[in-house]
Scaffold this motif. Structure first.
Motif, PDB file in Angstrom:
ATOM      1  N   ASN A  93       0.826  -1.208   0.000  1.00  0.00           N
ATOM      2  CA  ASN A  93       0.000   0.000   0.000  1.00  0.00           C
ATOM      3  C   ASN A  93       0.860   1.258   0.000  1.00  0.00           C
ATOM      4  O   ASN A  93       0.540   2.240  -0.680  1.00  0.00           O
ATOM      5  CB  ASN A  93      -0.951   0.001   1.202  1.00  0.00           C
ATOM      6  N   GLU A  94       1.944   1.220   0.743  1.00  0.00           N
ATOM      7  CA  GLU A  94       2.843   2.375   0.794  1.00  0.00           C
ATOM      8  C   GLU A  94       3.478   2.641  -0.573  1.00  0.00           C
ATOM      9  O   GLU A  94       3.566   3.786  -1.010  1.00  0.00           O
ATOM     10  CB  GLU A  94       3.925   2.133   1.840  1.00  0.00           C
ATOM     11  N   VAL A  95       3.894   1.596  -1.261  1.00  0.00           N
ATOM     12  CA  VAL A  95       4.510   1.798  -2.566  1.00  0.00           C
ATOM     13  C   VAL A  95       3.480   2.315  -3.575  1.00  0.00           C
ATOM     14  O   VAL A  95       3.808   3.123  -4.443  1.00  0.00           O
ATOM     15  CB  VAL A  95       5.256   0.539  -3.059  1.00  0.00           C
ATOM     16  N   ARG A  96       2.236   1.903  -3.429  1.00  0.00           N
ATOM     17  CA  ARG A  96       1.174   2.459  -4.291  1.00  0.00           C
ATOM     18  C   ARG A  96       1.028   3.971  -4.072  1.00  0.00           C
ATOM     19  O   ARG A  96       0.801   4.721  -5.009  1.00  0.00           O
ATOM     20  CB  ARG A  96      -0.152   1.771  -4.027  1.00  0.00           C
ATOM     21  N   GLN A  97       1.156   4.409  -2.823  1.00  0.00           N
ATOM     22  CA  GLN A  97       1.089   5.840  -2.531  1.00  0.00           C
ATOM     23  C   GLN A  97       2.244   6.582  -3.193  1.00  0.00           C
ATOM     24  O   GLN A  97       2.065   7.684  -3.712  1.00  0.00           O
ATOM     25  CB  GLN A  97       1.086   6.086  -1.022  1.00  0.00           C
ATOM     26  N   HIS A  98       3.415   5.973  -3.191  1.00  0.00           N
ATOM     27  CA  HIS A  98       4.570   6.589  -3.858  1.00  0.00           C
ATOM     28  C   HIS A  98       4.325   6.683  -5.373  1.00  0.00           C
ATOM     29  O   HIS A  98       4.644   7.694  -5.999  1.00  0.00           O
ATOM     30  CB  HIS A  98       5.850   5.798  -3.589  1.00  0.00           C
ATOM     31  N   ILE A  99       3.750   5.635  -5.942  1.00  0.00           N
ATOM     32  CA  ILE A  99       3.449   5.639  -7.371  1.00  0.00           C
ATOM     33  C   ILE A  99       2.438   6.744  -7.689  1.00  0.00           C
ATOM     34  O   ILE A  99       2.624   7.508  -8.643  1.00  0.00           O
ATOM     35  CB  ILE A  99       2.925   4.258  -7.839  1.00  0.00           C
ATOM     36  N   GLU A 100       1.380   6.840  -6.893  1.00  0.00           N
ATOM     37  CA  GLU A 100       0.362   7.876  -7.114  1.00  0.00           C
ATOM     38  C   GLU A 100       0.963   9.271  -7.015  1.00  0.00           C
ATOM     39  O   GLU A 100       0.647  10.156  -7.826  1.00  0.00           O
ATOM     40  CB  GLU A 100      -0.775   7.728  -6.101  1.00  0.00           C
ATOM     41  N   ALA A 101       1.836   9.479  -6.037  1.00  0.00           N
ATOM     42  CA  ALA A 101       2.475  10.787  -5.875  1.00  0.00           C
ATOM     43  C   ALA A 101       3.360  11.109  -7.083  1.00  0.00           C
ATOM     44  O   ALA A 101       3.362  12.246  -7.571  1.00  0.00           O
ATOM     45  CB  ALA A 101       3.289  10.829  -4.588  1.00  0.00           C
ATOM     46  N   LEU A 102       4.069  10.119  -7.581  1.00  0.00           N
ATOM     47  CA  LEU A 102       4.923  10.340  -8.766  1.00  0.00           C
ATOM     48  C   LEU A 102       4.067  10.621 -10.000  1.00  0.00           C
ATOM     49  O   LEU A 102       4.408  11.488 -10.808  1.00  0.00           O
ATOM     50  CB  LEU A 102       5.838   9.140  -8.994  1.00  0.00           C
ATOM     51  N   GLU A 103       2.966   9.895 -10.143  1.00  0.00           N
ATOM     52  CA  GLU A 103       2.060  10.155 -11.271  1.00  0.00           C
ATOM     53  C   GLU A 103       1.540  11.589 -11.200  1.00  0.00           C
ATOM     54  O   GLU A 103       1.484  12.286 -12.219  1.00  0.00           O
ATOM     55  CB  GLU A 103       0.893   9.167 -11.250  1.00  0.00           C
ATOM     56  N   SER A 104       1.183  12.013 -10.021  1.00  0.00           N
ATOM     57  CA  SER A 104       0.684  13.376  -9.835  1.00  0.00           C
ATOM     58  C   SER A 104       1.746  14.400 -10.225  1.00  0.00           C
ATOM     59  O   SER A 104       1.451  15.389 -10.906  1.00  0.00           O
ATOM     60  CB  SER A 104       0.260  13.566  -8.374  1.00  0.00           C
ATOM     61  N   GLU A 105       2.966  14.160  -9.821  1.00  0.00           N
ATOM     62  CA  GLU A 105       4.058  15.088 -10.156  1.00  0.00           C
ATOM     63  C   GLU A 105       4.342  15.096 -11.664  1.00  0.00           C
ATOM     64  O   GLU A 105       4.640  16.143 -12.235  1.00  0.00           O
ATOM     65  CB  GLU A 105       5.331  14.747  -9.380  1.00  0.00           C
ATOM     66  N   MET A 106       4.243  13.940 -12.311  1.00  0.00           N
ATOM     67  CA  MET A 106       4.511  13.856 -13.746  1.00  0.00           C
ATOM     68  C   MET A 106       3.457  14.605 -14.554  1.00  0.00           C
ATOM     69  O   MET A 106       3.707  15.016 -15.687  1.00  0.00           O
ATOM     70  CB  MET A 106       4.582  12.401 -14.208  1.00  0.00           C
ATOM     71  N   GLU A 107       2.294  14.801 -13.989  1.00  0.00           N
ATOM     72  CA  GLU A 107       1.230  15.522 -14.690  1.00  0.00           C
ATOM     73  C   GLU A 107       1.353  17.032 -14.542  1.00  0.00           C
ATOM     74  O   GLU A 107       0.673  17.774 -15.244  1.00  0.00           O
ATOM     75  CB  GLU A 107      -0.137  15.036 -14.187  1.00  0.00           C
ATOM     76  N   LYS A 108       2.223  17.496 -13.670  1.00  0.00           N
ATOM     77  CA  LYS A 108       2.418  18.936 -13.457  1.00  0.00           C
ATOM     78  C   LYS A 108       3.401  19.489 -14.475  1.00  0.00           C
ATOM     79  O   LYS A 108       4.328  18.800 -14.894  1.00  0.00           O
ATOM     80  CB  LYS A 108       2.967  19.197 -12.053  1.00  0.00           C
ATOM     81  N   PRO A 109       3.221  20.767 -14.857  1.00  0.00           N
ATOM     82  CA  PRO A 109       4.179  21.385 -15.782  1.00  0.00           C
ATOM     83  C   PRO A 109       5.589  21.451 -15.192  1.00  0.00           C
ATOM     84  O   PRO A 109       6.571  21.299 -15.901  1.00  0.00           O
ATOM     85  CB  PRO A 109       3.634  22.793 -16.013  1.00  0.00           C
ATOM     86  N   SER A 110       5.676  21.679 -13.877  1.00  0.00           N
ATOM     87  CA  SER A 110       6.961  21.712 -13.173  1.00  0.00           C
ATOM     88  C   SER A 110       6.887  20.805 -11.952  1.00  0.00           C
ATOM     89  O   SER A 110       6.460  21.238 -10.886  1.00  0.00           O
ATOM     90  CB  SER A 110       7.295  23.135 -12.711  1.00  0.00           C
ATOM     91  N   PRO A 111       7.301  19.562 -12.098  1.00  0.00           N
ATOM     92  CA  PRO A 111       7.244  18.649 -10.956  1.00  0.00           C
ATOM     93  C   PRO A 111       8.106  19.141  -9.792  1.00  0.00           C
ATOM     94  O   PRO A 111       9.172  19.725 -10.006  1.00  0.00           O
ATOM     95  CB  PRO A 111       7.807  17.338 -11.513  1.00  0.00           C
ATOM     96  N   ASP A 112       7.646  18.927  -8.586  1.00  0.00           N
ATOM     97  CA  ASP A 112       8.390  19.266  -7.384  1.00  0.00           C
ATOM     98  C   ASP A 112       9.511  18.242  -7.223  1.00  0.00           C
ATOM     99  O   ASP A 112       9.252  17.067  -6.942  1.00  0.00           O
ATOM    100  CB  ASP A 112       7.446  19.250  -6.183  1.00  0.00           C
TER     101      ASP A 112
END
Length: 144
Positions: free
Chosen positions: A60-79
């Motif tokens: 479950n924790e690794v899924r959260q990391h994946i979701e966070a990375l997906e969210s960042e990849m969708e941003k024009p300027s990832p954090d």
């Protein structure tokens, strides 16, 4: 993502879509491994194969990391700090998986688990290249 007039995509090293696809493949592989390792579904192993290092919480924790990375990849300027922290979470999970597989390899000699060994080891070791591909794809987005 552009194509060459067919369904074959032109993959660029910094392509965000490629990174998102790699993360999706990682999520799929993770689901497959979780089913095998933790015994989800109709093919439950004869005994639990999880250990202290590999529990449902880790998946479950690794899924959260994946979701966070997906969210960042969708941003024009990832954090970059968020990407680094979540990438580190994936790396730590990969290390846990490798250690778990190494520990279990000796236990698979046991006659009761001999039939399960090849399928589970292949699933676990097959997850690691997918994890590395996703990490590399995310890193390339940040450097391009």
């Amino acid at each position: 993502m552009q194509t060459l007039g067919t369904d074959i995509p032109i993959v660029r090293p910094g392509d965000r879509q490629y990174a998102l696809e790699a993360l999706a493949r990682l999520r799929q592989s993770l689901d497959d491994v979780e089913r095998e390792v933790l015994g989800i579904g109709h093919n439950n192993p004869p005994e639990p194969l999880s250990s202290e290092g590999l529990r449902r919480e880790a998946f479950n924790e690794v899924r959260q990391h994946i979701e966070a990375l997906e969210s960042e990849m969708e941003k024009p300027s990832p954090d970059q700090a968020s990407v680094a922290a979540n990438s580190e979470g994936l790396v730590q999970f990969g290390v846990k998986m490798a250690a778990w597989a190494g520990q279990r390899t000796t236990k698979f000699v046991d006659a009761a688990l001999a039939v399960l060994a090849p399928a589970i080891v292949l699933k676990v070791t097959g997850l690691l290249p997918v994890l590395l591909e996703a990490l590399e794809a995310v890193a390339r987005v940040l450097t391009h």
